[in-house]
Design an enzyme around this catalytic site. Structure first.
Site, PDB file in Angstrom:
ATOM      1  N   THR A   1       0.833  -1.200   0.000  1.00  0.00           N
ATOM      2  CA  THR A   1       0.000   0.000   0.000  1.00  0.00           C
ATOM      3  C   THR A   1       0.871   1.255   0.000  1.00  0.00           C
ATOM      4  O   THR A   1       2.095   1.174   0.078  1.00  0.00           O
ATOM      5  CB  THR A   1      -0.917   0.040   1.241  1.00  0.00           C
ATOM      6  OG1 THR A   1      -0.106   0.079   2.422  1.00  0.00           O
ATOM      7  CG2 THR A   1      -1.830  -1.169   1.293  1.00  0.00           C
TER       8      THR A   1
ATOM      9  N   LEU B   1       2.739   4.491   1.368  1.00  0.00           N
ATOM     10  CA  LEU B   1       3.508   4.700   2.594  1.00  0.00           C
ATOM     11  C   LEU B   1       3.201   6.078   3.182  1.00  0.00           C
ATOM     12  O   LEU B   1       3.266   7.082   2.476  1.00  0.00           O
ATOM     13  CB  LEU B   1       5.008   4.579   2.303  1.00  0.00           C
ATOM     14  CG  LEU B   1       5.953   4.871   3.468  1.00  0.00           C
ATOM     15  CD1 LEU B   1       5.778   3.840   4.574  1.00  0.00           C
ATOM     16  CD2 LEU B   1       7.398   4.884   2.988  1.00  0.00           C
ATOM     17  N   PHE B   2       2.844   6.098   4.454  1.00  0.00           N
ATOM     18  CA  PHE B   2       2.605   7.352   5.161  1.00  0.00           C
ATOM     19  C   PHE B   2       3.534   7.396   6.372  1.00  0.00           C
ATOM     20  O   PHE B   2       3.220   6.869   7.435  1.00  0.00           O
ATOM     21  CB  PHE B   2       1.137   7.459   5.599  1.00  0.00           C
ATOM     22  CG  PHE B   2       0.201   7.714   4.461  1.00  0.00           C
ATOM     23  CD1 PHE B   2      -0.127   9.011   4.090  1.00  0.00           C
ATOM     24  CD2 PHE B   2      -0.335   6.665   3.731  1.00  0.00           C
ATOM     25  CE1 PHE B   2      -0.975   9.254   3.028  1.00  0.00           C
ATOM     26  CE2 PHE B   2      -1.181   6.897   2.670  1.00  0.00           C
ATOM     27  CZ  PHE B   2      -1.501   8.199   2.310  1.00  0.00           C
TER      28      PHE B   2
ATOM     29  N   ASP C   1      -7.697   1.422   6.579  1.00  0.00           N
ATOM     30  CA  ASP C   1      -8.279   0.373   7.430  1.00  0.00           C
ATOM     31  C   ASP C   1      -9.758   0.137   7.117  1.00  0.00           C
ATOM     32  O   ASP C   1     -10.644   0.370   7.942  1.00  0.00           O
ATOM     33  CB  ASP C   1      -8.108   0.713   8.908  1.00  0.00           C
ATOM     34  CG  ASP C   1      -6.726   0.335   9.408  1.00  0.00           C
ATOM     35  OD1 ASP C   1      -5.895  -0.079   8.578  1.00  0.00           O
ATOM     36  OD2 ASP C   1      -6.472   0.449  10.616  1.00  0.00           O
TER      37      ASP C   1
END
Length: 524
Positions: A96, A98-99, A163
């Protein structure tokens, strides 16, 4: 960091994983990774299949998240680049975005002095993401929106909703499963009849947290107290700490009862979120669309339906899964009827020490009291947990006793199901037969503690005893009332002694397991 430092490659050879851990969840570890084609850093979400299967419901939630992220494309919804199952390493993998700044909760705690304009910018982005989810056909409800599930890029100020494991696709006009985080759950969620506007209520709580840097309902000691306040319409104390009247009014608008609550699109048009009076071009295309769900004549089953049957537990299941897979993940349940009141307790074991439970108490008037709560299998006791509910649920001493006994019974069932994962499929048919064979008054009274869909008890010995009792009770339908009362008393004594013996056996088993673990740990 050189490429030689990587520890794993995906099947296509495009993504490489490093050992740098970015975060950990209940069953998921997130590593830093690299996309060699695009030349960007990404997040590698790694989940052990064994861990996922041991946590009831998580496999379905994981399937839901992967399925939704593959189909959803929006600037404010986290992107899923690739996913696969690694049979060799027994793992499920997701690549996914990236944060590096983490969740909005952590980011806000780190940067406590933030201009209101920045908060309004975050709010706009969250609402755009919600507007996109709710405008899908059929609508998608997040159901667990909170700042912990919203991720931020600190360099650009970009905010994205993540999420989606608890999200539901609304194939029917209203969803019916009680799920989410109590502090952010709308009152109608507890009534098990709701639509996408529950996300707007959760967004209001997110706004409150962003403005005050305080978790909603922090004043409550447990989830039962939160439940009582939410269902009574009592707002969090932190709302009184919002100084700006316009911001406070905006938050209160999000927390209105469902029929009066605005949609995401209507909130985006609020004067508070206006950008220097300019019209937001991203909303023009669908500005005349409303998303209040209509009532279709019939609901059809599709792969992502929310499965609902009266008096059964609810879960999101993929239609591609076999019934055996879903059975292994189903929630355990205990039911009792006492003094014209029906008690229903369901629960699932999240890990070795934690279980989540849901209690429903329905009186003869038809009104129901409901509460979700967590139970620590090592430190909590049934009496202590039930005691915390007395004030919130207005419980009588008799109800406290019944609920405490049900919690003890459910814990035994969860522990037994953990040790014997196939017990449910082996013994369920026997339970159903026993439930159907209750003909006499004695049988009905004795079996008020057994539900036809409860699952297994505590193994072969328990089933043998219940089977013998069932056969015997069937043959006693003609006995006199006096004999019936005497027999019922004796059977209750036997059951009490039997349950105590089962509890002792379980404790002995746990002690033996712990002793064996300690012995092997010393040897290693």
């Amino acid at each position: 960091m050189e490429e030689a430092d990587f520890v794993q490659k995906d099947p296509t050879g495009r993504y490489i994983r490093y050992n740098d851990v970015l975060g950990r969840g209940a069953f998921k570890t997130v590593y830093k990774a690299f996309d060699e084609v695009e030349g960007i850093e990404v997040a590698w979400n790694l989940m052990s299949i064994e861990d996922v299967l041991q946590m009831p419901g998580q496999l379905d939630r994981l399937y839901s998240e992967v399925h939704l992220l593959n189909s959803l494309k929006h600037d404010n919804i986290i992107k899923l680049f690739y996913s696969w199952v690694d049979d060799h390493n027994k793992s499920i993998n997701m690549i996914t975005e990236l944060f590096t700044s983490g969740s909005l909760t952590l980011y806000r705690k780190k940067h406590r002095k933030v201009d209101p304009k920045a908060i309004m910018n975050w709010a706009r982005q969250i609402l755009k993401g919600l507007h996109y989810l709710h405008s899908q056909t059929p609508p998608v409800i997040h159901r667990d929106l909170k700042c912990d599930n919203i991720f931020v890029n600190g360099n650009t100020g970009k905010v994205k909703i993540g999420d989606l494991g608890l999200a539901a696709v609304m194939q029917q006009p209203t969803a019916r499963s009680v799920i989410g985080t109590p502090e952010f759950m709308a009152p109608e969620l507890y009534e098990e009849e709701y639509n996408e506007l529950v996300d707007i209520y959760s967004f209001g709580m997110c706004m409150l947290e962003m403005v005050t840097c305080e978790y909603p309902y922090r004043e409550c000691r447990n989830q039962a107290q939160i439940y009582k306040k939410v269902t009574s319409g009592i707002k969090p104390q932190s709302l009184s700490k919002v100084d700006d009247p316009q911001v406070k009014q905006f938050i209160e608008k999000c927390l209105l009862p469902a029929p009066s609550r605005p949609t995401a699109l209507e909130l985006l048009k609020d004067q508070l979120l206006a950008v220097d009076g300019a019209k937001d071009s991203t909303l023009t295309a669908s500005s005349n669309t409303t998303f209040k769900p209509a009532m279709p004549p019939q609901c059809e089953y599709r792969p992502m339906d929310v499965e609902y049957k009266k008096n059964t537990s609810v879960s999101i299941c993929s239609s591609a899964k076999s019934s055996q897979e879903c059975a292994l993940l189903q929630t355990m349940e205990v039911q009792r009827v006492a003094e014209s009141t029906e008690f229903k307790l369901s629960g699932e074991r999240r890990d070795d020490v934690a279980a989540s439970m849901a209690l429903r108490i329905a009186g003869s008037s038809g009104q129901a009291r409901k509460v979700d709560f967590d139970f620590n299998l090592k430190t909590d006791t049934a009496r202590a947990v039930t005691g915390e509910m007395v004030e919130e649920l207005d419980l009588s001493s008799h109800e406290v006793t019944v609920i405490a006994e049900m919690i003890d019974e459910l814990i035994m069932k969860l522990k037994a199901n953990r040790s014997l994962p196939n017990a449910n499929s082996v013994y369920q048919s026997k339970d159903e037969e026993a439930g159907e064979s209750m003909k006499s008054e004695i049988s009905a009274d004795y079996y008020h503690r057994v539900s036809s869909n409860e699952g297994s008890r505590l193994g072969c010995c328990c089933e043998a005893v219940e089977s013998l009792l069932s056969s015997f009770l069937d043959s006693c339908s003609m006995v006199s009332n006096k004999q019936s009362e005497d027999l019922k008393t004796e059977l209750n004594v036997i059951e009490s002694q039997y349950n105590q013996s089962c509890q002792r056996l379980l404790r002995m088993k746990e002690e033996a397991i712990e002793k064996a673990k300690r012995k092997w740990m010393k040897l290693s």
